[in-house]
Design an enzyme around this catalytic site. Structure first.
Site, PDB file in Angstrom:
ATOM      1  N   GLY A  25      15.665   1.950   4.483  1.00  0.00           N
ATOM      2  CA  GLY A  25      14.681   2.035   5.562  1.00  0.00           C
ATOM      3  C   GLY A  25      14.859   0.853   6.501  1.00  0.00           C
ATOM      4  O   GLY A  25      13.894   0.297   7.030  1.00  0.00           O
ATOM      5  N   THR A  32      15.926   0.381   9.479  1.00  0.00           N
ATOM      6  CA  THR A  32      15.658   0.422  10.917  1.00  0.00           C
ATOM      7  C   THR A  32      14.212   0.824  11.207  1.00  0.00           C
ATOM      8  O   THR A  32      13.866   1.138  12.351  1.00  0.00           O
ATOM      9  CB  THR A  32      16.618   1.414  11.605  1.00  0.00           C
ATOM     10  N   ASP A  74       9.913   0.185  11.260  1.00  0.00           N
ATOM     11  CA  ASP A  74       9.082  -0.837  11.894  1.00  0.00           C
ATOM     12  C   ASP A  74       8.936  -2.078  11.026  1.00  0.00           C
ATOM     13  O   ASP A  74       9.031  -3.204  11.514  1.00  0.00           O
ATOM     14  CB  ASP A  74       7.696  -0.261  12.214  1.00  0.00           C
ATOM     15  N   LYS A 124       3.485  -1.021  -0.746  1.00  0.00           N
ATOM     16  CA  LYS A 124       2.333  -0.143  -0.923  1.00  0.00           C
ATOM     17  C   LYS A 124       2.386   0.964   0.128  1.00  0.00           C
ATOM     18  O   LYS A 124       3.039   0.780   1.165  1.00  0.00           O
ATOM     19  CB  LYS A 124       1.028  -0.940  -0.850  1.00  0.00           C
ATOM     20  N   GLU A 126     -10.116  -7.034  11.720  1.00  0.00           N
ATOM     21  CA  GLU A 126      -9.041  -6.739  12.656  1.00  0.00           C
ATOM     22  C   GLU A 126      -9.615  -6.172  13.947  1.00  0.00           C
ATOM     23  O   GLU A 126     -10.609  -5.433  13.924  1.00  0.00           O
ATOM     24  CB  GLU A 126      -8.046  -5.754  12.041  1.00  0.00           C
ATOM     25  N   HIS A 147      -5.204  -5.942  -1.360  1.00  0.00           N
ATOM     26  CA  HIS A 147      -5.267  -7.318  -0.873  1.00  0.00           C
ATOM     27  C   HIS A 147      -6.523  -8.054  -1.347  1.00  0.00           C
ATOM     28  O   HIS A 147      -6.452  -9.129  -1.943  1.00  0.00           O
ATOM     29  CB  HIS A 147      -5.246  -7.341   0.665  1.00  0.00           C
ATOM     30  N   TRP A 194     -17.376  10.264 -29.853  1.00  0.00           N
ATOM     31  CA  TRP A 194     -16.105  10.700 -30.444  1.00  0.00           C
ATOM     32  C   TRP A 194     -15.082  10.917 -29.345  1.00  0.00           C
ATOM     33  O   TRP A 194     -15.425  11.099 -28.177  1.00  0.00           O
ATOM     34  CB  TRP A 194     -16.303  11.996 -31.240  1.00  0.00           C
TER      35      TRP A 194
END
Length: 791
Positions: free
Chosen positions: A37, A39, A41, A179, A248, A272, A617
Site C-alpha cells: 500500500g 502509494t 495516503d 487499525k 478535532e 487511542h 452453569w
C-alpha cells in the site's frame, strides 16, 4: 549498487565521528522493508518519511536496507507515484543540507516499486531478496512488512507472506498492521484467529500511532520517576477525576465510506483513548521495558473496569454529516445515518485504589479546536478566605498535553501547588520562559512544564521501535480482545440511538457539555429538538417490544437495548419464581460476545437479583485454560460474576483442564461435569438456559456436521469446532431440552440471513443444529432484535 551504498554508509559513519569499524559493522545485517500500500495516503503522508528517518538514524548502525514499495498497480503506473512521494521526504534540522541531499539520493536508489497482488508477485519478491543477499554476500537481519491496506486484506496478505516470503537462517520477520483491528469483539477475534494461522503473535506489530506520541510514551516513565510524589496521591482519596480528550476541527469528508461503518468510538475511544487510560491507571511495572509485565498490568486494568452501559455514554453528530453521507455514499435525501462523530464515555475501575473516580473519555469531529490531552485533576482541600487567586486555591492538576491547541507543543504540565517533577531524561527539558497562554484554567506560568528537546513524529518513533523489536508500544492480541470485550456491549446498546445534532466549531457553544452523576453521564442542556428532515421522517425507533411466533415457538422482538432489558427482566422473574418454589435457581449461560450486553444489564440494573440463591452453569466452554481471554468462563467472570454477590461455591465452570492437559477423553471431564450437574440440579433440569446462535446455525458448541444427535443420553460431551480453538465441551440437546425455559438470543444485522433461512427450513440438526432446541415439557422463547429480524 549495493557495494556503492555500503561504501557510502561507511564514509557517512566516519563523518559522524565513528572512525573505528568492526568486522561485524563492515558485514552488516541486511533489512528488507516492504510497504504494502506504498502509494496510499498514509504511506505518502507518514510512512515514507518515517522510514527515511529510520534510514538516516541507522546510517552508522551497521545495518543496510532496501525499500520495496508494493501496490496493486503494475510497475509502470506505480513507480512514478512512489517516487513523487519519496522526493517529499525531509531531514531533521540537525542534518546539513549537503548531507541530507546525499542521504535522500541514496534512499531513492535503495527504493523500488513492485506490484504485489498475487501469490506469484510475493514469490518473485522473495526471489529478488534472496538474489540480492547472495550477489552482495549479505547476512540477512530480517524482513519488515508494513501493511498499509484495508483490514479485510490482512489475512490474505499474511498467508502470502507466510507461504512465500519468510526469511531463513534465523532472520526475523515483523509484520505491521494498521487499525481497525476488527469492528467488534467477534470480528476482532476472527481476524486474530485468521492472522494466527499465518503469523506468530511476536511477529505481529499492531500499531496505534498515539503510543508513538512523545508525551504518551512518557506517561509510564513520568509516573515511575515521580513516584515519591505520586504514590501517596494517585488514588481515590486525592484524585477528583481523570479526563482523556481528543478534539478535532476537521470533518470526515473523503473518509465517509470508512467512517460511517465505524464512528468516533471505534475510531478513537476504543483504541487511542483506552490505551492512554491504561497507562494512567495500571500498576507500575518493575521494568518499564518488559513487554510482558506491561501487558499483564494493562490486562489487570481491563479486568477491573466496570461494564459500559448506555447510561455511561452520550453521542453526537455534526449537522453537515448527513449530507456528506448522502453525497459520498450516493444515498437518497431521506437516508439517515446514526453514526456518532462525537462521544463522551464515563468509565470506572472496580479497584480500591480508584473506587468512585470518574474517568471521562471524549473525542469528536468539528469541534472548536484541535487539541489532545489527558488531565488528572486532584481534589483541592484549601479554602482561601481573601486571596482567591493565590496559588494554593487554583486547580491542582497534571496535564499530559499531546500537542496543538493554544500551547502548540507537546508537554507534561504539573501545577505548582502539587510538586516540582523530576526531569524524565536527557531528551526532555524544562520550559522556564512562558508565553501568555492558559491551559485548562491555569496560566502556563502556574505550571512546571517539561517538553521534548526535539519534537519527533509518532510514526517515525514507532518505526524505530519495530526495527529494534520493542513490542511494548504495540497492541497484543490479548490487549486487543480485552479492549473490544469492554467496548462491544456499549456499541451494541448505542446502535439504534439517535446522536445529538451539533452545528460544528465555535457554534457548538455548551451544546456538548456533559454532567457526571455517579456512574451516569448526560448532556447538561435539555434534549435538543430534531427536525423531521434531520431524522428522515418516521424512524424504526418507534417500534416497541413486540411478541410473536418464530419456528412455532414464542418470540420477543425489539431494538437491541430494549430486547436485552426485557430478557434481563424475564430471567430475574424466573429466578425469583424458582427461589420462592424451591429455594434455588439454576441458570446455564452460553459463551461468546452475544450475552455480554445482558451481563452488563444484570450487573448495573438488577440489584435485587437473588444471586445468593443462584447457581451459574456453563452451556459450553473452549478447551483453553480458564484464565485465558478465549475462555467463556473468563469472559463471564470478567463481565458478570466478579461484579455480583454470588457465593463462589455456586459457580460451576466446566472442567476442561484436568491433569495439566486440555479436554482429553481419558480424563473424563465431561462425565465429571455431568455428575456434578446431576448432583445439584433436580432431575438435571435447569430452570433457565440462555443460548446464542452462530452464523453457521450452531448453538452451544454443537456444530453443523458434527453428528450432534449421537450423544444419546449424555448430558455433557466433548465436541469439535470448525474454528480455533477446535476442541470444546458442551451441554448436549438431552441436557438443554430438559430445561424449564430456554432462551435463544439473536442480535445484529449479521444474523439476518441466518434468521431468514431458519424461518424457512424444517428441522435439520446436521445443517442447523439450533433446530434441535425443543424443550419438553419446557418453554422455548426466541429473543431476536430488529437488526437480525429486519436486516
Amino acid at each position: 549498487m549495493f557495494v556503492t551504498v555500503l561504501l557510502l554508509l561507511v564514509a557517512l559513519s566516519a563523518q559522524g565521528g565513528h572512525s573505528e569499524e568492526t568486522e561485524e559493522a563492515q558485514r552488516p545485517g541486511h533489512v528488507s522493508v516492504i510497504i504494502v500500500g506504498a502509494t496510499g495516503d498514509l504511506a505518502k503522508k507518514y510512512l515514507w518519511q518515517g522510514f527515511f528517518q529510520l534510514y538516516v538514524n541507522q546510517v552508522s548502525s551497521g545495518n543496510t536496507f532496501f525499500f520495496h514499495g508494493g501496490g496493486l498497480s503494475p510497475a509502470d503506473k506505480g513507480t512514478p507515484v512512489l517516487f513523487e512521494a519519496l522526493k517529499a521526504v525531509s531531514c531533521s534540522k540537525d542534518v546539513s543540507q549537503e548531507r541530507c541531499a546525499v542521504l535522500k539520493d541514496q534512499f531513492l536508489r535503495l527504493s523500488q516499486y513492485r506490484q504485489l497482488k498475487t501469490l506469484e508477485d510475493y514469490q518473485e519478491l522473495a526471489k529478488h531478496i534472496e538474489q540480492q543477499l547472495q550477489e552482495e554476500g549479505m547476512t540477512e537481519a530480517g524482513r519488515l512488512f508494513y501493511l498499509s491496506v484495508p483490514a479485510f486484506a490482512y489475512a490474505d496478505i499474511a498467508e502470502k507472506i507466510n507461504s512465500s516470503c519468510r526469511p531463513t537462517s534465523g532472520a526475523w520477520l515483523r509484520v505491521v498492521l494498521e487499525k481497525p483491528f476488527g469492528h467488534d469483539f467477534r470480528s476482532a477475534q476472527l481476524l486474530a484467529s485468521h492472522l494466527g494461522n499465518s503469523l506468530k503473535d511476536e511477529e505481529m506489530y499492531r500499531i496505534d500511532h498515539y503510543l508513538g506520541k512523545q508525551v504518551v510514551s512518557k506517561i509510564l516513565p513520568f509516573r515511575i520517576e515521580n513516584r515519591e510524589f505520586l504514590d501517596p496521591i494517585w488514588n481515590k482519596h486525592y484524585i477528583e477525576r481523570i479526563e482523556i480528550v481528543v478534539k478535532e476541527t476537521l470533518d470526515v469528508t473523503g473518509r465517509i465510506p470508512f467512517y460511517d461503518q465505524y464512528g468516533v468510538i471505534r475510531d478513537v475511544l476504543q483504541n487511542h483513548l483506552t490505551e492512554i487510560m491504561t497507562l494512567l491507571t495500571m500498576k507500575l511495572p518493575k521494568n518499564v521495558s518488559s513487554n510482558e509485565e506491561v501487558l499483564q498490568n494493562k490486562l489487570q486494568i481491563f479486568s477491573s473496569l466496570l461494564p459500559l452501559a448506555k447510561n455511561q455514554a452520550v453521542i453526537g453528530q455534526y449537522q453537515a454529516y448527513k449530507s456528506e453521507v448522502q453525497q459520498e455514499l450516493n444515498k437518497t435525501k431521506d437516508h439517515v445515518s446514526l453514526t456518532p462523530t462525537f462521544a463522551a464515555v464515563l468509565a470506572h475501575i472496580d479497584e480500591t485504589q480508584y473506587e468512585g473516580v470518574p474517568i471521562l473519555l471524549t473525542s469528536g469531529k468539528m469541534l472548536d479546536e484541535r487539541v489532545g490531552y489527558a488531565r488528572v485533576l486532584f481534589k483541592n482541600d484549601m479554602f482561601c478566605l481573601q486571596k482567591h487567586n493565590g496559588i494554593h486555591c487554583k486547580p491542582k492538576q497534571i496535564v499530559f498535553y499531546f500537542g496543538h491547541g493554544d500551547l502548540q507543543y507537546p508537554a507534561i504540565l504539573v501545577s505548582k501547588n502539587l510538586f516540582k517533577p523530576t526531569l524524565i531524561d536527557g531528551d526532555w527539558k524544562e520550559v522556564t520562559e512562558h508565553t501568555d497562554v492558559s491551559v485548562l484554567g491555569l496560566s502556563v506560568s502556574d505550571y512546571y512544564v517539561q517538553t521534548p528537546t526535539e519534537q519527533r513524529e509518532a510514526y517515525a518513533e514507532l518505526i524505530s521501535h519495530i526495527l529494534a523489536g520493542r513490542k511494548n508500544s504495540f497492541i497484543s492480541t490479548e490487549n486487543l480482545l480485552a479492549s473490544w470485550s469492554l467496548w462491544t456491549p456499549l456499541l451494541s446498546s448505542l446502535a439504534s440511538s439517535f446522536p445529538r445534532i451539533y452545528p460544528g466549531g465555535v457554534d457548538n457553544g455548551g451544546l456538548l457539555d456533559v454532567r457526571l452523576k455517579g456512574r451516569d453521564i448526560s448532556y447538561n442542556s435539555e434534549v435538543v429538538i430534531i427536525s423531521p428532515d434531520q431524522v428522515g421522517g418516521t424512524s424504526a425507533n418507534n417500534y416497541q417490544v413486540m411478541q410473536g411466533k418464530f419456528r412455532s415457538a414464542d418470540m420477543v422482538s425489539a431494538w437491541a437495548e430494549e430486547l436485552v432489558e426485557r430478557l434481563a427482566v424475564d430471567i430475574q422473574e424466573a429466578a425469583e419464581a424458582a427461589v420462592r418454589e424451591s429455594g434455588v435457581f439454576h441458570l446455564a449461560l452460553s459463551g461468546g460476545s452475544t450475552p455480554l450486553a445482558l451481563f452488563h444489564r444484570l450487573v448495573l440494573h438488577h440489584f435485587s437479583f437473588p444471586w445468593r440463591d443462584t447457581h451459574v452453569w456453563m452451556v459450553d466452554e473452549r478447551c483453553v485454560p480458564l484464565t485465558e481471554l478465549e475462555s467463556n468462563f473468563h469472559s463471564m467472570n470478567e463481565h458478570l460474576l466478579q461484579h455480583v454477590r454470588i457465593p463462589y461455591y455456586n459457580i460451576h465452570p466446566m472442567p476442561v483442564q484436568l491433569n495439566q492437559r486440555l479436554c482429553v477423553e481419558e480424563d473424563r471431564g465431561a462425565l465429571q461435569y455431568e455428575k456434578e450437574l446431576s448432583k445439584w440440579v433436580n432431575g438435571s433440569s435447569f430452570h433457565f438456559v440462555l443460548l446464542g446462535v452462530g452464523y453457521d446455525g450452531h448453538t452451544a458448541s454443537l456444530f453443523p456436521g458434527s453428528k450432534v444427535n449421537e450423544h444419546g443420553e449424555r448430558l455433557v460431551a466433548l465436541t469439535e469446532s470448525p474454528v480455533k480453538p477446535h476442541q470444546r465441551m458442551s451441554l448436549t440437546f438431552n441436557a438443554i431440552n430438559r430445561a424449564h425455559r430456554v432462551a435463544l438470543l439473536v442480535m445484529g444485522k449479521g444474523k439476518h440471513e441466518l434468521i431468514t433461512q431458519l424461518s424457512r427450513v424444517k428441522d435439520n440438526l446436521d445443517k442447523y443444529p439450533v433446530t434441535g432446541v425443543k424443550p419438553d415439557p419446557g418453554t422455548l422463547i426466541w429473543y431476536i432484535d430488529y437488526d437480525a429480524l429486519l436486516g
